[in-house]
Motif scaffolding. Structure first.
Motif, PDB file in Angstrom:
ATOM      1  N   PRO A 104       0.685  -1.188  -0.092  1.00 14.48           N
ATOM      2  CA  PRO A 104      -0.016   0.158   0.001  1.00 14.48           C
ATOM      3  C   PRO A 104       0.968   1.177  -0.041  1.00 14.48           C
ATOM      4  O   PRO A 104       1.952   1.259   0.552  1.00 14.48           O
ATOM      5  N   THR A 117      -2.402   6.561  -5.919  1.00 16.50           N
ATOM      6  CA  THR A 117      -1.875   5.824  -4.802  1.00 16.50           C
ATOM      7  C   THR A 117      -2.659   4.366  -4.933  1.00 16.50           C
ATOM      8  O   THR A 117      -3.805   4.350  -5.095  1.00 16.50           O
ATOM      9  N   GLY A 119      -4.188   2.007  -2.630  1.00 17.17           N
ATOM     10  CA  GLY A 119      -4.625   2.173  -1.434  1.00 17.17           C
ATOM     11  C   GLY A 119      -4.346   0.833  -0.547  1.00 17.17           C
ATOM     12  O   GLY A 119      -4.224   0.881   0.598  1.00 17.17           O
ATOM     13  N   GLY A 120      -4.660  -0.184  -1.167  1.00 21.48           N
ATOM     14  CA  GLY A 120      -4.509  -1.352  -0.610  1.00 21.48           C
ATOM     15  C   GLY A 120      -5.018  -2.640  -1.407  1.00 21.48           C
ATOM     16  O   GLY A 120      -5.256  -2.546  -2.676  1.00 21.48           O
ATOM     17  N   VAL A 132      -6.249  -4.924  -6.628  1.00 16.08           N
ATOM     18  CA  VAL A 132      -5.663  -3.358  -6.262  1.00 16.08           C
ATOM     19  C   VAL A 132      -6.779  -2.405  -6.186  1.00 16.08           C
ATOM     20  O   VAL A 132      -7.732  -2.431  -7.003  1.00 16.08           O
ATOM     21  N   SER A 134      -7.794   1.529  -5.688  1.00 17.23           N
ATOM     22  CA  SER A 134      -7.472   2.946  -5.804  1.00 17.23           C
ATOM     23  C   SER A 134      -8.841   3.573  -6.141  1.00 17.23           C
ATOM     24  O   SER A 134     -10.066   3.139  -6.202  1.00 17.23           O
ATOM     25  N   PRO A 197      -0.513  -7.478   1.425  1.00 19.89           N
ATOM     26  CA  PRO A 197      -1.434  -6.689   1.783  1.00 19.89           C
ATOM     27  C   PRO A 197      -1.161  -6.081   3.238  1.00 19.89           C
ATOM     28  O   PRO A 197      -1.844  -5.030   3.559  1.00 19.89           O
ATOM     29  N   TYR A 200       1.646  -1.839   5.345  1.00 18.22           N
ATOM     30  CA  TYR A 200       1.458  -0.556   5.802  1.00 18.22           C
ATOM     31  C   TYR A 200       2.370  -0.296   7.014  1.00 18.22           C
ATOM     32  O   TYR A 200       2.956  -1.114   7.792  1.00 18.22           O
ATOM     33  N   LYS A 223      -2.483   7.865   6.831  1.00 15.34           N
ATOM     34  CA  LYS A 223      -2.561   7.182   5.630  1.00 15.34           C
ATOM     35  C   LYS A 223      -1.316   7.270   5.006  1.00 15.34           C
ATOM     36  O   LYS A 223      -0.266   7.982   5.554  1.00 15.34           O
ATOM     37  N   SER A 276      -5.272   6.422  -1.420  1.00 18.55           N
ATOM     38  CA  SER A 276      -4.873   5.859  -0.194  1.00 18.55           C
ATOM     39  C   SER A 276      -6.026   5.365   0.709  1.00 18.55           C
ATOM     40  O   SER A 276      -7.180   6.297   0.867  1.00 18.55           O
ATOM     41  N   VAL A 277      -5.719   4.327   1.453  1.00 20.72           N
ATOM     42  CA  VAL A 277      -6.756   4.030   2.435  1.00 20.72           C
ATOM     43  C   VAL A 277      -6.263   4.641   3.774  1.00 20.72           C
ATOM     44  O   VAL A 277      -5.113   4.833   4.016  1.00 20.72           O
TER      45      VAL A 277
END
Length: 325
Positions: A104, A117, A119-120, A132, A134, A197, A200, A223, A276-277
């Motif tokens: 991420p 980005t 995100g996750g 993915v 986003s 995953p 982060y 984030k 981004s998450v």
């Protein structure tokens, strides 16, 4: 046990560990002169604690416990935590490079988009493997793309080319003039493209995504994004309707039921952080998908950021959030 008793037990065990020959106290090979055991106090009540024992492997735990009598063994909190390493946040320069396995925060985009980005990662019924997550405007070029188009990592603005393809656009929520709820898209990873995953800053997020109505103002959040890296902010408004977002093509789309965030020190996000998450700092619960922002208006300077409630994104696109491998 009483805190003073626990301290005595800790001192006794620490002394034993320091006097033991390397490799005789634990089963695994600890690096350097370290015994491989960390000791502390784990509170359980007023003046009551357990001896906290932290170890690298299950075999280590068995060997250390064998050295304790039955009474002491009942008063220890033993956890196998594996190797411990420094937790460093990636820099924006690192996030803008070609990186495998995928994590991420990396630069990602459709070939006709500059960069956003990653995100996750999520799963979707009917699609094998990881996808993915986003924004539409990152992976689907603001509705201009077609399913099956490639997704690149890094994005073209960061040097990404066809050789950097990681997958294909699988689904996205199209925009309408007013009343949008999400700016979201997913791309299925190609065979052989590895992903982490849990990668982060600080480790994996919770698997349980916050319901939209559970996102509260004043929550401290974080984030990791392609442009500003790992940042911290504060939720300043929820259920925000009528957010008008000016997209590159000059069209304004409005969004309802959005989350507003401002940075604790300067900008929480800037251009390129879209996708981004966002997660809650207190428990690492994921709560939002960052998609837009302003350059002014934040009390700490740097404007405000808007995010779709992540629970809404998952519902609209039929996704399940993946917190770990």
């Amino acid at each position: 046990m009483h805190v003073d008793t626990a301290r005595e037990l800790k001192a006794t065990l620490s002394r034993r560990l320091s006097e033991a020959a390397p490799g005789t106290v634990v089963a695994s090979d600890a690096p350097g002169p370290w015994s491989g055991v960390a000791l502390g106090l784990a509170p359980v009540g007023p003046q009551q604690v357990r001896l906290a024992v932290r170890l690298r492997t299950e075999a280590d735990a068995a060997q250390v416990l064998d050295a304790l009598d039955d009474a002491a063994r009942a008063e220890v909190d033993v956890r196998v935590i594996g190797p411990v390493r420094p937790l460093r946040s990636p820099t924006p320069e690192q996030l803008q490079r070609r990186t495998r396995p995928l994590v991420p925060g990396l630069s990602v985009a459709h070939p006709d988009v500059t960069a956003g980005t990653l995100g996750g990662f999520v799963r979707r019924a009917g699609t094998d493997g990881l996808l993915v997550l986003s924004n539409n405007h990152v992976l689907a070029n603001s509705d201009a793309a077609r399913e099956g188009d490639p997704a690149l990592q890094p994005g073209p603005a960061d040097g990404g080319t066809a050789a950097d393809r990681i997958g294909t656009l699988t689904a996205f929520q199209r925009f309408v003039a007013t009343g949008n709820l999400v700016d979201a898209a997913v791309a299925a990873l190609d065979d052989g493209v590895d992903a982490d995953p849990a990668g982060y800053p600080g480790g994996p997020l919770l698997a349980q995504v916050l319901a939209a109505e559970e996102v509260d103002p004043d929550e401290v959040v974080e984030k990791v994004g392609r442009t500003t890296g790992h940042t911290r902010g504060r939720v300043t408004a929820v259920e925000v309707d009528g957010v008008g977002v000016q997209y590159d093509e000059g069209t304004v789309h409005t969004f309802d039921d959005q989350v507003e965030v401002e940075g604790l020190a300067g900008s929480f996000s800037e251009g390129g952080d879209s996708g981004s998450v966002i997660w809650r700092s207190s428990d690492r619960a994921p709560l939002g998908l960052l998609f837009a922002g302003s350059s002014t208006g934040g009390s700490a300077g740097g404007g405000v950021t808007f995010a779709n409630p992540l629970a809404t994104v998952l519902q609209v696109l039929g996704l399940t959030f993946v917190a770990g491998a």
